[in-house]
Write a protein that holds these residues in place. Structure first.
Motif: not given
Length: 935
Positions: A761-772
């Motif tokens: 979850l924390t990795q995703a929160a970095l927003r290194l990829a588009p939200p979709a």
């Protein structure tokens, strides 16, 4: 009418014949059978009537009860409490999670008697539990807030809502090492001692009645459910102390032999000590002494026989009999290799556990506090009071059959102490006489002779008295403690203190000072065991005076200085136990200073530098607790400096490496809380390197792997809030790789699972990829967290992680303009978030997460063009807490965001300026743009 026969039949024969006839024919038959005998007829008719009544007995209830009122359901309002969900049920009561509206907003546990159970005896027991809980005010015992009756007239009371999981499961899921389990267990013992001092016996101690949760990162236990507790003082009414014949009161696997004998009026606090022994057995081996399933299958009489007669195997023996797979699992959950774990259990821990489980209660520990102290002795590497059973058995026979001998020893001790005081006084007089006669040679010779004789006699008496005192307060006290008869030492202890205080230490030899210091330390320990803390401190202070005198006489002797340090620690410890925090700090400062002196005297010896490191560490922790970060940092730095020479000499010593890594963790936390991110990153990097080395040195110890993953996570967080998102992603990936290996080894370990999921979850929160692209991962993690939270509704950690996941998912949906879905997601997070922020023990991280739910609600409402409640942003600020003087980004960032979103940009400006001064950046594009915290 026919004449009555002369030989009238007996009543029972007539009655039997009448029963054979239909009811309509019976009068004519009685006319004939009882002609001329009206009394006999009346008796027969009464018998027939009684028989008919008995036949109808089961056709109607014995009593007519009014219909029970409707049972409570979610949403029911009882006074200021609204019932939310049923969380437990006992024999006569139902426990609800309820929300209190006034005068405080908080969640509570409300217990109400069941409909139809409001009999006189049940109400009496219910009232007993209510009074029992009201007696106790200990932080580790669930508190009672309120009491009353429902609109239907059924009693209820309101308790502290305890969020946590059973102690055994908590320890296993967090893979607590033996030392941490024992520390937690000792804390439970001391909480139970409080209940015992209030005159309350629990009588149903078991893991499910001892819940543990994390508070500020530390495990905190709570004892709950005194539903079958017994008041030892008898002050709650005789009716509450009885039960039906043959009814088990308690849980068989944790029940003491005297409870199994059904002699409930004879149960005392040592029954709880037995249950503590069962709990400790399970914490150590992963199994209770008797298999609960086998007990259930055995039946009542066999259960009683097993508990009363069958001795369980020692913990070390039980561990060795497990299958290889089970033994590996138990060892892994305790962070140790199986052979090492068995070795740890043998000796002290076997003795401590088996002493608790003695069939005869007089051979158990006398108090829960005594058990806690013995566990702490083991942790301090000191000799424990528990001994093999054969020595205990001899003492029992001695104490119970030779009471006169005990009295005689006491009398002799008192006489010797009194005689020694007189003799010592005579010796001092002789010394003075020698000085006065210095000018008269012949008289001086005579005085010397008299002085020598007097001193020899005084010394002989003194040695006899002090040797006997040492025995009485040492070995003999150990044996008396085992049978709960420490009060036999009260007169000796009082007389001994008078004797010691009468001495002029200038006239006492080194040998005598050493012996007295030991006896006084033993006396202090006796007083600690009896919870007489002020008297314990008095004894430790007297011991310190002797140790200090020896150190002053021999300033170059490290042993003397070391003993003085131990006395200073004991005084600080006693002050802590009686709640005198100022005096605790005073003596722990002295303990630290003596460690400094010992290190200067001995150089880089292991003993001196470990003492010095411990002295600095103790004070630094006190400073962190008080929020004094500057002196705390100085203390931990000093601790690291003390450990440095030892590490240089033994670079692969696991204990030294662990203490160094722990110090780096503390220093990193302090730096992060004060906005010094580069410094925090350095400390976390050091911490990771040390745990990596420990993992290499002890590859079978899973604890080091887990701590390595944690340190990599901390380092990743510092990179993320410093704007180095790619570097943060790398650290998180390293941590996940370590955790994936651990989870593969033990898929049932929920703690490892939850930390791995949180990293995703924390990795995703970095927003290194588009939200979709991120939404599928976040959604899958959210589902798993929701499942974990539902399976463990009392777990604060799982609830917090579920809230975090819902909030992240709502933010991604908002970024994709999927507003209805975003609204639904954050609505799912709101109830759990409320429970978190209403918890009075909520820490900074919990308040940060809960506050972001309200922030996300505001953002989504604004995007949908919907008005917010008038007090929405005020509530968000209250949930977060004061941040105007804070240095911690977890408070500053959401506080600034609340100010901006509520239209108060002026209030946000100084908070944003402070964050920028730290070099703080936000990984969330919206937050970064709103507050100007871009890379």
């Amino acid at each position: 009418m026919e004449a009555c026969p002369a030989d009238l039949k007996p009543d029972d024969d007539i009655f039997a014949e009448a029963l054979e006839l239909p009811a309509a024919e019976r009068p004519a038959f009685l006319d004939r059978a009882c002609a001329g005998q009206p009394d006999a007829r009346a008796r027969i008719e009464a018998l027939l009537s009684a028989h008919d009544e008995a036949q109808r007995f089961l056709e109607r209830p014995l009593t007519v009860r009014p219909p029970a009122g409707p049972e409570e359901e979610p949403g029911t309002v009882i006074g200021p409490y609204t019932l939310r969900e049923r969380i437990g049920e006992g024999g006569c009561g139902v426990v609800w999670l309820a929300q209190q509206s006034t005068p405080l907003r908080r969640f509570v546990a409300l217990k109400v008697i069941k409909p139809g159970m409001d009999t006189r005896s049940v109400i009496a027991r219910f009232e007993s539990e209510r009074q029992t809980l009201a007696l106790m005010t200990h932080p580790d015992i669930a508190r009672i807030y309120d009491a009353g009756t429902t609109p239907a007239g059924r009693p209820y009371f309101v308790m502290e809502y305890v969020e946590g999981i059973p102690i055994t499961r908590f320890c296993d899921e967090h893979s607590l090492a033996m030392e941490r389990r024992l520390e937690l267990f000792a804390r439970v013992c001391l909480a139970l001692q409080h209940a015992h001092q209030k005159g309350v016996i629990h009588r149903d101690l078991k893991p499910s009645n001892i819940l543990v949760s994390l508070r500020d990162g530390a495990p905190c236990p709570k004892i709950i459910d005194f539903g079958i507790a017994k008041a030892t003082t008898g002050g709650m009414g005789g009716e509450t102390l009885h039960t039906e014949l043959g009814l088990f009161m308690g849980t068989p696997a944790y029940m003491s032999p005297e409870q199994a004998e059904l002699r409930h009026d004879d149960v005392d606090t040592r029954s709880d000590v037995y249950a503590l022994g069962v709990l400790l057995y399970e914490l150590l081996t992963g199994r209770p002494p008797y298999d609960p399933k086998e007990l259930v299958r055995a039946g009542v009489f066999e259960i009683r026989r097993i508990i009363r007669e069958v001795d369980p195997p020692r913990p070390s023996t039980r561990l060795s009999t497990l299958t290889v797979e089970d033994r590996d699992t138990v060892a892994r959950q305790r962070g140790a290799a199986p052979p090492r774990l068995t070795a740890v259990l043998k000796g002290d821990l076997d003795w401590i556990v088996m002493r608790c489980l003695e069939k005869e209660r007089d051979r158990r520990y006398g108090t829960a506090a005594a058990l806690a102290e013995d566990v702490q002795r083991h942790l301090r590497q000191q000799p424990v009071e528990a001994r093999p059973p054969h020595a205990l058995y001899r003492l029992q026979k001695f104490a119970l059959r030779n009471r006169l001998a005990v009295a005689a020893v006491t009398a002799v001790t008192l006489a010797l102490v009194a005689g020694t005081t007189v003799s010592t006084w005579q010796a001092v007089r002789a010394t003075r006489a020698e000085r006065l006669a210095a000018t008269e040679r012949d008289a001086a010779l005579a005085a010397r002779g008299a002085e020598a004789a007097a001193r020899a006699d005084a010394q002989r008496r003194q040695e006899q008295a002090e040797a006997l005192l040492t025995f009485m307060l040492g070995d003999f006290r150990t044996e008396l403690q085992k049978i709960g008869r420490l009060e036999l030492l009260d007169r000796i202890s009082a007389q001994a203190m008078e004797y010691f205080e009468s001495l002029d230490l200038r006239d006492v030899t080194d040998t005598a000072l050493t012996r007295q210091a030991k006896a006084l330390t033993q006396l202090g320990e006796v007083r600690l065991e009896q919870a007489r803390f002020a008297e314990a401190e008095q004894a430790f202070t007297a011991a310190h005076a002797r140790a200090a005198a020896l150190a002053a006489r021999h300033p170059q002797n490290g042993d003397m200085l070391y003993e003085r340090a131990q006395a200073e620690f004991w005084i600080g410890f006693a002050a802590r136990r009686r709640g005198d925090l100022a005096r605790q700090r005073e003596w722990l400062v002295k303990y630290r200073d003596t460690g400094v002196a010992l290190a200067a005297l001995e150089g880089a010896t292991r003993r001196s530098h470990l003492e010095l490191a411990s002295g600095h560490h103790n004070l630094a922790v006190l400073d962190v607790d008080a929020g004094n970060f500057a002196p705390a940092q100085a203390g931990f730095v000093a601790e690291m400096a003390a450990l440095a020479p030892l590490l240089a000499a033994a670079p692969n010593d696991p204990e030294l490496l662990y203490r160094r890594a722990d110090g780096a963790s503390w220093l990193g936390t302090i730096a992060e809380r004060n906005g010094r991110y580069p410094e925090a990153a350095d400390h976390y990097t050091t911490m990771a390197g040390l745990y990596e080395r420990l993992a290499q040195l002890e590859p079978a110890d899973a604890r080091w792997q887990f701590e390595l993953a944690q340190s990599l996570t901390f380092a990743g967080t510092i990179s993320a809030i410093s704007g180095e998102r790619a570097r943060a992603a790398g650290k998180y990936s390293e941590a996940m790789a370590v955790l994936q290996k651990l989870v593969a080894l033990d898929p049932a370990n929920k703690r490892w699972q939850s930390v791995l999921l949180r990293l995703q979850l924390t990795q995703a929160a970095l927003r290194l990829a588009p939200p979709a692209a991120l939404l599928p991962t976040v959604s899958e993690v959210r589902k798993k967290f929701v499942t974990l939270a539902a399976a463990e509704p009392a777990s604060v950690n799982f609830a917090r992680l579920a809230v975090m996941a819902w909030t992240h998912e709502a933010g991604l949906l908002l970024s994709e303009a999927r507003l209805a879905e975003a609204h639904d997601a954050i609505a799912q997070a709101r109830p759990a978030a409320e429970r978190l922020w209403l918890n009075p023990q909520a820490d900074i991280w919990t308040r940060h997460l809960a506050c972001h739910v309200l922030i996300m609600e505001g953002r989504i409402a604004a995007a949908r063009g919907q008005p917010l409640p008038a007090d929405h942003w005020r509530l968000a600020a209250e949930v977060l807490g004061p941040a105007d003087r804070a240095q911690d980004w977890r408070l500053l960032e959401p506080a600034a965001l609340i100010a901006v979103l509520s239209g108060d940009s002026a209030a946000a400006a100084p908070l944003v300026a402070r964050l920028k001064a730290f070099g703080h950046r936000s990984a969330d594009p919206y937050v970064a743009a709103t507050l100007g915290l871009t890379e």
